[in-house]
Design a protein around this motif. Structure first.
Motif, PDB file in Angstrom:
ATOM      1  N   ASP A 172       0.833  -1.418   0.055  1.00  0.00           N
ATOM      2  CA  ASP A 172      -0.044   0.092  -0.192  1.00  0.00           C
ATOM      3  C   ASP A 172       0.834   1.215  -0.074  1.00  0.00           C
ATOM      4  N   SER A 173       1.936   1.129   0.411  1.00  0.00           N
ATOM      5  CA  SER A 173       2.803   2.440   0.790  1.00  0.00           C
ATOM      6  C   SER A 173       3.438   2.888  -0.521  1.00  0.00           C
ATOM      7  N   LEU A 174       3.504   1.859  -1.600  1.00  0.00           N
ATOM      8  CA  LEU A 174       3.876   2.215  -2.952  1.00  0.00           C
ATOM      9  C   LEU A 174       2.973   2.945  -3.730  1.00  0.00           C
ATOM     10  N   GLU A 175       1.624   2.894  -3.511  1.00  0.00           N
ATOM     11  CA  GLU A 175       0.717   3.522  -4.169  1.00  0.00           C
ATOM     12  C   GLU A 175       0.692   3.116  -5.475  1.00  0.00           C
ATOM     13  N   LEU A 176       0.817   2.076  -5.889  1.00  0.00           N
ATOM     14  CA  LEU A 176       0.636   1.453  -7.251  1.00  0.00           C
ATOM     15  C   LEU A 176      -0.652   1.712  -7.822  1.00  0.00           C
ATOM     16  N   PRO A 177      -0.731   1.656  -9.313  1.00  0.00           N
ATOM     17  CA  PRO A 177      -1.803   1.856  -9.974  1.00  0.00           C
ATOM     18  C   PRO A 177      -2.599   0.423  -9.724  1.00  0.00           C
ATOM     19  N   PRO A 178      -4.019   0.310  -9.706  1.00  0.00           N
ATOM     20  CA  PRO A 178      -4.721  -0.915  -9.480  1.00  0.00           C
ATOM     21  C   PRO A 178      -4.332  -2.141  -9.864  1.00  0.00           C
ATOM     22  N   LEU A 179      -3.897  -2.366 -11.204  1.00  0.00           N
ATOM     23  CA  LEU A 179      -3.780  -3.413 -11.935  1.00  0.00           C
ATOM     24  C   LEU A 179      -2.100  -3.836 -11.327  1.00  0.00           C
ATOM     25  N   GLN A 180      -1.133  -2.964 -11.175  1.00  0.00           N
ATOM     26  CA  GLN A 180       0.132  -3.340 -10.868  1.00  0.00           C
ATOM     27  C   GLN A 180      -0.018  -3.848  -9.338  1.00  0.00           C
ATOM     28  N   ASP A 181      -0.840  -3.117  -8.588  1.00  0.00           N
ATOM     29  CA  ASP A 181      -0.960  -3.428  -7.194  1.00  0.00           C
ATOM     30  C   ASP A 181      -1.471  -5.010  -7.218  1.00  0.00           C
ATOM     31  N   ALA A 182      -2.577  -5.039  -7.839  1.00  0.00           N
ATOM     32  CA  ALA A 182      -3.103  -6.499  -7.987  1.00  0.00           C
ATOM     33  C   ALA A 182      -2.171  -7.718  -8.391  1.00  0.00           C
ATOM     34  N   THR A 183      -1.198  -7.108  -9.398  1.00  0.00           N
ATOM     35  CA  THR A 183      -0.369  -8.224  -9.777  1.00  0.00           C
ATOM     36  C   THR A 183       0.698  -8.677  -8.728  1.00  0.00           C
ATOM     37  N   LEU A 184       1.231  -7.423  -8.157  1.00  0.00           N
ATOM     38  CA  LEU A 184       2.195  -7.668  -7.136  1.00  0.00           C
ATOM     39  C   LEU A 184       1.633  -8.607  -6.035  1.00  0.00           C
ATOM     40  N   TRP A 185       0.346  -7.988  -5.500  1.00  0.00           N
ATOM     41  CA  TRP A 185      -0.055  -8.651  -4.364  1.00  0.00           C
ATOM     42  C   TRP A 185      -0.432 -10.181  -4.697  1.00  0.00           C
ATOM     43  N   GLY A 186      -0.963 -10.507  -5.774  1.00  0.00           N
ATOM     44  CA  GLY A 186      -1.194 -11.746  -6.216  1.00  0.00           C
ATOM     45  C   GLY A 186      -0.379 -12.602  -5.970  1.00  0.00           C
ATOM     46  N   TYR A 187       1.090 -12.270  -6.502  1.00  0.00           N
ATOM     47  CA  TYR A 187       2.248 -13.223  -6.348  1.00  0.00           C
ATOM     48  C   TYR A 187       2.561 -13.400  -4.925  1.00  0.00           C
ATOM     49  N   LEU A 188       2.640 -12.254  -4.218  1.00  0.00           N
ATOM     50  CA  LEU A 188       2.909 -12.226  -2.661  1.00  0.00           C
ATOM     51  C   LEU A 188       1.946 -13.156  -1.861  1.00  0.00           C
ATOM     52  N   ASP A 189       0.868 -13.122  -2.261  1.00  0.00           N
ATOM     53  CA  ASP A 189      -0.295 -13.878  -1.409  1.00  0.00           C
ATOM     54  C   ASP A 189       0.020 -15.137  -1.629  1.00  0.00           C
ATOM     55  N   ARG A 190      -0.005 -15.437  -3.107  1.00  0.00           N
ATOM     56  CA  ARG A 190       0.427 -17.068  -3.286  1.00  0.00           C
ATOM     57  C   ARG A 190       1.766 -17.821  -2.572  1.00  0.00           C
ATOM     58  N   ALA A 191       2.786 -16.923  -2.784  1.00  0.00           N
ATOM     59  CA  ALA A 191       3.980 -17.218  -2.364  1.00  0.00           C
ATOM     60  C   ALA A 191       3.675 -17.313  -0.658  1.00  0.00           C
ATOM     61  N   ALA A 192       3.208 -16.587  -0.037  1.00  0.00           N
ATOM     62  CA  ALA A 192       3.124 -16.930   1.293  1.00  0.00           C
ATOM     63  C   ALA A 192       2.269 -18.043   1.762  1.00  0.00           C
ATOM     64  N   HIS A 193       1.147 -18.231   0.959  1.00  0.00           N
ATOM     65  CA  HIS A 193       0.511 -19.504   1.294  1.00  0.00           C
ATOM     66  C   HIS A 193       1.316 -20.697   1.063  1.00  0.00           C
ATOM     67  N   ALA A 194       2.330 -20.664   0.015  1.00  0.00           N
ATOM     68  CA  ALA A 194       3.064 -21.810  -0.357  1.00  0.00           C
ATOM     69  C   ALA A 194       4.304 -22.051   0.923  1.00  0.00           C
ATOM     70  N   MET A 195       4.520 -21.033   1.486  1.00  0.00           N
ATOM     71  CA  MET A 195       5.529 -21.085   2.712  1.00  0.00           C
ATOM     72  C   MET A 195       5.045 -21.805   3.862  1.00  0.00           C
ATOM     73  N   VAL A 196       3.867 -22.110   4.091  1.00  0.00           N
ATOM     74  CA  VAL A 196       3.492 -22.952   5.244  1.00  0.00           C
ATOM     75  C   VAL A 196       3.911 -24.136   5.086  1.00  0.00           C
ATOM     76  N   ASN A 197       4.784 -24.415   6.410  1.00  0.00           N
ATOM     77  CA  ASN A 197       5.204 -25.726   6.557  1.00  0.00           C
ATOM     78  C   ASN A 197       4.849 -26.536   7.864  1.00  0.00           C
ATOM     79  N   THR A 198       3.888 -25.849   8.570  1.00  0.00           N
ATOM     80  CA  THR A 198       3.465 -26.414   9.526  1.00  0.00           C
ATOM     81  C   THR A 198       1.983 -25.962   9.916  1.00  0.00           C
ATOM     82  N   PHE A 199       1.126 -26.751  10.659  1.00  0.00           N
ATOM     83  CA  PHE A 199       0.006 -26.241  11.303  1.00  0.00           C
ATOM     84  C   PHE A 199       0.156 -26.306  12.765  1.00  0.00           C
ATOM     85  N   ASP A 200       1.356 -26.476  13.340  1.00  0.00           N
ATOM     86  CA  ASP A 200       1.523 -26.499  14.696  1.00  0.00           C
ATOM     87  C   ASP A 200       1.364 -24.927  15.269  1.00  0.00           C
ATOM     88  N   GLU A 201       0.978 -24.663  16.404  1.00  0.00           N
ATOM     89  CA  GLU A 201       0.901 -23.329  16.886  1.00  0.00           C
ATOM     90  C   GLU A 201       2.564 -22.970  17.494  1.00  0.00           C
TER      91      GLU A 201
END
Length: 133
Positions: free
Chosen positions: A104-133
């Motif tokens: 959000d601090s970058l204030e990118l145009p909506p399409l670029q924001d969505a493109t960047l965020w889509g990757y970051l969101d997918r990558a974060a979900h892929a890094m989950v390696n445990t469901f332990d607390e």
């Protein structure tokens, strides 16, 4: 799209401003991480600048910038590099919260924001390696 798959007006790295934009993103991200009691212990306080440069370099390379990351560190192997850390859904969600604020601090145009965020969101979900607390 151009013949190589890049947008006609350059690759994404160039479109959003190159290294200065990615460095701003990563530095803003770490501002949030510093105050996070779950995430902060996972980062090398004695080499925070190194962590900033590694993440910046990785993201730059992924989005079409210089390949310095792979030249210095080899293949990214993200899952393998994150295995020593307990990345559970809480850690993922905290990471995403701080990264969302940084994007959000970058204030990118909506399409670029969505493109960047889509990757970051997918990558974060892929890094989950445990469901332990």
């Amino acid at each position: 799209m151009g013949a190589g798959g890049d947008a006609v007006d350059g690759n994404f790295w160039e479109q959003i401003g190159g290294r200065p934009t990615f460095e701003k993103l990563v530095r803003a991200f770490y501002v949030g991480v510093r105050d996070d009691d779950v995430l902060w212990p996972m980062y090398p306080e004695d080499d925070l600048e190194g962590a900033i440069q590694r993440l910046t370099g990785f993201l730059e390379q992924y989005w079409g910038g210089p390949t310095t990351y792979s030249q210095e560190r080899g293949h990214p192997r993200l899952r393998m590099r994150h295995l020593p850390f307990k990345v559970n859904p809480d850690a993922r969600d905290r990471w995403l919260k701080h990264m969302r604020a940084a994007v959000d601090s970058l204030e990118l145009p909506p399409l670029q924001d969505a493109t960047l965020w889509g990757y970051l969101d997918r990558a974060a979900h892929a890094m989950v390696n445990t469901f332990d607390e």
